[in-house]
Scaffold this active site. Sequence first.
Site, PDB file in Angstrom:
ATOM      1  N   ALA A   1       0.809  -1.321  -0.166  1.00 47.95           N
ATOM      2  CA  ALA A   1      -0.059  -0.027   0.062  1.00 47.95           C
ATOM      3  C   ALA A   1       0.886   1.238  -0.049  1.00 47.95           C
ATOM      4  O   ALA A   1       0.578   2.208  -0.653  1.00 47.95           O
ATOM      5  CB  ALA A   1      -0.887  -0.208   1.262  1.00 47.95           C
TER       6      ALA A   1
ATOM      7  N   ASP B   1       2.374   1.630  -3.389  1.00 40.87           N
ATOM      8  CA  ASP B   1       1.330   2.057  -4.553  1.00 40.87           C
ATOM      9  C   ASP B   1       1.236   3.768  -4.221  1.00 40.87           C
ATOM     10  O   ASP B   1       1.025   4.393  -5.394  1.00 40.87           O
ATOM     11  CB  ASP B   1      -0.041   1.471  -4.398  1.00 40.87           C
ATOM     12  CG  ASP B   1      -0.006  -0.016  -4.940  1.00 40.87           C
ATOM     13  OD1 ASP B   1       1.138  -0.332  -5.776  1.00 40.87           O
ATOM     14  OD2 ASP B   1      -0.710  -1.057  -4.580  1.00 40.87           O
TER      15      ASP B   1
ATOM     16  N   LYS C   1      -6.518 -12.001  -8.845  1.00 40.30           N
ATOM     17  CA  LYS C   1      -4.983 -11.613  -8.917  1.00 40.30           C
ATOM     18  C   LYS C   1      -4.320 -12.334  -8.009  1.00 40.30           C
ATOM     19  O   LYS C   1      -4.203 -11.871  -6.548  1.00 40.30           O
ATOM     20  CB  LYS C   1      -4.887 -10.329  -8.813  1.00 40.30           C
ATOM     21  CG  LYS C   1      -3.771  -9.759  -9.306  1.00 40.30           C
ATOM     22  CD  LYS C   1      -3.692  -8.166  -9.047  1.00 40.30           C
ATOM     23  CE  LYS C   1      -2.334  -7.346  -9.487  1.00 40.30           C
ATOM     24  NZ  LYS C   1      -1.064  -7.703  -8.760  1.00 40.30           N
TER      25      LYS C   1
ATOM     26  N   ARG D   1       9.867 -12.438 -15.126  1.00 38.58           N
ATOM     27  CA  ARG D   1       9.310 -11.143 -15.822  1.00 38.58           C
ATOM     28  C   ARG D   1      10.449 -10.296 -16.014  1.00 38.58           C
ATOM     29  O   ARG D   1      10.571  -9.625 -16.920  1.00 38.58           O
ATOM     30  CB  ARG D   1       8.246 -10.623 -14.938  1.00 38.58           C
ATOM     31  CG  ARG D   1       7.869  -9.044 -15.563  1.00 38.58           C
ATOM     32  CD  ARG D   1       7.229  -8.224 -14.525  1.00 38.58           C
ATOM     33  NE  ARG D   1       6.039  -8.653 -14.049  1.00 38.58           N
ATOM     34  CZ  ARG D   1       5.005  -8.280 -14.505  1.00 38.58           C
ATOM     35  NH1 ARG D   1       4.873  -7.251 -15.513  1.00 38.58           N
ATOM     36  NH2 ARG D   1       3.774  -8.728 -14.292  1.00 38.58           N
TER      37      ARG D   1
ATOM     38  N   GLU E   1       1.278 -17.365 -12.881  1.00 43.07           N
ATOM     39  CA  GLU E   1       1.896 -16.813 -11.780  1.00 43.07           C
ATOM     40  C   GLU E   1       2.511 -17.978 -11.009  1.00 43.07           C
ATOM     41  O   GLU E   1       1.745 -19.129 -10.787  1.00 43.07           O
ATOM     42  CB  GLU E   1       0.680 -16.224 -10.897  1.00 43.07           C
ATOM     43  CG  GLU E   1       1.185 -15.306  -9.814  1.00 43.07           C
ATOM     44  CD  GLU E   1       1.668 -14.118 -10.350  1.00 43.07           C
ATOM     45  OE1 GLU E   1       1.651 -13.685 -11.640  1.00 43.07           O
ATOM     46  OE2 GLU E   1       1.906 -12.885  -9.583  1.00 43.07           O
TER      47      GLU E   1
ATOM     48  N   CYS F   1      20.200 -13.798  26.732  1.00 37.80           N
ATOM     49  CA  CYS F   1      19.145 -14.578  25.996  1.00 37.80           C
ATOM     50  C   CYS F   1      18.109 -14.825  27.299  1.00 37.80           C
ATOM     51  O   CYS F   1      18.374 -14.986  28.490  1.00 37.80           O
ATOM     52  CB  CYS F   1      19.918 -16.060  25.997  1.00 37.80           C
ATOM     53  SG  CYS F   1      18.796 -17.219  25.383  1.00 37.80           S
TER      54      CYS F   1
ATOM     55  N   CYS G   1      16.983 -17.520  28.370  1.00 38.02           N
ATOM     56  CA  CYS G   1      17.249 -18.522  28.866  1.00 38.02           C
ATOM     57  C   CYS G   1      17.642 -18.398  30.308  1.00 38.02           C
ATOM     58  O   CYS G   1      18.122 -17.499  30.654  1.00 38.02           O
ATOM     59  CB  CYS G   1      18.054 -19.727  28.200  1.00 38.02           C
ATOM     60  SG  CYS G   1      19.678 -19.300  28.005  1.00 38.02           S
TER      61      CYS G   1
ATOM     62  N   CYS H   1      22.570 -23.883  26.573  1.00 36.90           N
ATOM     63  CA  CYS H   1      21.230 -22.876  26.278  1.00 36.90           C
ATOM     64  C   CYS H   1      20.044 -23.858  26.312  1.00 36.90           C
ATOM     65  O   CYS H   1      20.327 -24.890  25.308  1.00 36.90           O
ATOM     66  CB  CYS H   1      21.498 -21.892  25.241  1.00 36.90           C
ATOM     67  SG  CYS H   1      19.610 -21.147  25.080  1.00 36.90           S
TER      68      CYS H   1
HETATM   69 ZN   LIG Z   1      20.016 -19.174  25.589  1.00 32.87          ZN
END
Ligand SMILES: [Zn+2]
Length: 699
Positions: A43, A46, A126, A147, A184, A418, A420, A448
């Site tokens: 959008a 366009d 389309k 194309r 397509e 992390c 974890c 981990c």
């Molecule tokens: Zn981790």
Amino acid sequence: MRQTPVENLTEAEATEELTRLADELAAHDLHYHREDAPVISDADYDALKQRNSAVEARFPALVRDNSPSQRVGAAASEQFSAVEHGTPMLSLDNAFSDDEAREFDARVRRFLGLGDEAVAYTAEPKIDGLSASLRYEKGVLVRGATRGDGRVGEDVTENLRTLSEIPHRLKGSGWPDIIEVRGEVYLGHEDFAALNRSAAEAGQKLYANPRNAAAGSLRQIDPKITAQRPLRFFAYAWGLTSAPFAQGQAQALRALADWGFVTNPQTQSVVGAEGLLAAYSDFEGLRPKLKFDIDGVVYKVDRLDWQQRLGFVSRSPRWAVARKFPAQQARTVLEAIDLQVGRTGAVTPVGRLRPVTVGGVVVTNATLHNGDEIERKDLRIGDTVIVQRAGDVIPQIVGVVLEERSGNSLPYIFPSVCPCALATPLVRETTVSGAETVVRRCSGEMTCPFQRTEHLIHFVSRRAFDIEGLGEKQLQSLFEDGLVREPADIFLLEERDKTLLKKLKDREGMGETSARNLFEAINARRIISLERLIFSLGVRHVGEQTGRTLAKGYGTWDAFWTSVQAMASGDESAAAEMNAMDQIGPTVIETLTRYFAESHNRAAVERLVAQLTVLEAEKPKTDTAFAGKTIVFTGSLEKMTRDEAKAQAESLGAKVASSVSKKTDLVVAGPGAGSKLKTATDLGIQVMTEDEWLALVRD
Ligand SMILES: [Zn+2]
């Protein structure tokens, strides 16, 4: 952003704006077409294009030679060879409202001078994929292309051949000797979701939508990868033909179906402007029920002789128009940002949204892709955001409604550790060439919790510890029961089994014998070569070859261990020592440093090595006649295999190369040696037979 209304622009402002729009659109075209990764929504794209057209319409004298309105997509990439289409692949004008659809019908009737006569049209969904052109000669597929810029596309014949819905040979009869069939290439919703799921698990970049995934899958250098992707194909048009084969669009579609193509079953034949509008609302209702993405409806004048008369304006036909659906958007609140850790440690931020209905679906999460993306959009927790599902299965956050932002909100700071329990640092992933990527990864590696199973699977795999009877399934179940959490646990299984209440042999699918066999297989691997051990640790970028090089370079586990610990504590001479080894570069050094700087990893490795006897690696010999020499084996060897010959040469300190150059010291040529032997002779390089080589080696 506030824009000056087009009617208020001065000529100077218009010139400036057209330049800016051309640059901006060209950059987006490149992202979209060549890298298959758009950075703005359709959008928004366009809107930029429409603005460009509006400015051009008011100042026709300012239209640039390379105006975005004259171009379709980006030029073909150099990865594939270029193919000129027999007739150009079209770009359709867009209509965005009922009025614009009515105007299309009125224009067609005016142009053809039909007065009140109603025009018959086809209305086709389309498909949101990428268009391809297939050239058939005498019914046989000879070339397939993307194309590209509409005139010249990329040759992706081999990739297109892997699609089951593209016939290699046309069925039936009546096809012209030469025809370019167009349609397509697309991915269904479920296949798209599955593809992204496995990409996420592998820590790879996710595709933004099925269209980009289809494009990325088709434009693979290796057709084998394309073949693994469940790409589909709808045929809906044609380019060059050596003879006419239909009188109308609907009839032509039936012919394509007869020849073995899949055509879209939802295609309608309608009459007049009211027919166009009715078809549009049908498709809008159908859209959520389809198993693939459509982003609008294509209207085409059915009669081909009328299409001929209507012709083209610049690159777009007057006889067709694409009526696009509006993007499905809604406003909601970004309540939290969570991190998800994949099996390889790659971290993906996910936006938790206050539930909101977008296009008939309740949305609670949106992918935020990566930390850079959050920063670029300046997303903050508590922000009111615009969520979009525009042909996208995974909803996206388009942007923030700044007027609604509370004064005390703070920019989001991407966590440095992390989620974890270990709270190990997150690091930016680097590619093999050392470039930083947008992906952040937990450095906890084998410790981990999110990555442990992946590491364990690698650890027992064939080229690592190669433990028979310990496959992915058994490992998974031992992991879930808490019996094996890290590699060292594998070697403690037998000992622990003695104290277990529920013994391994009593487990489902494992009797007394198989438990004993498993322990034997594990014990057989307590003695391990240094190169295998290094490879088995699963350090990123440390593959088998690197493991081998490091093993040869250090000789013993103790030497390696001392050195990587020194590196991890910032000892630059240790890093320099490693850097001096053949084929070891900064990326490997950096990942090893990071890996061993993490105390959890060091502890886990120590626990593992305590269970093992690590063999010394054979250091390359420096006292033989072949030390440091480069040898090429060519022709067929009769007394030994290529691998044997290579190992033998390497054990004498030589390097084995696959092609002959000035750097080659010796060529060993068996019967049937061809161009390599000739090159060697031309360059005056020493050549010997297999027997001569063996006689020398045995001395
Ligand atoms: Zn981790």
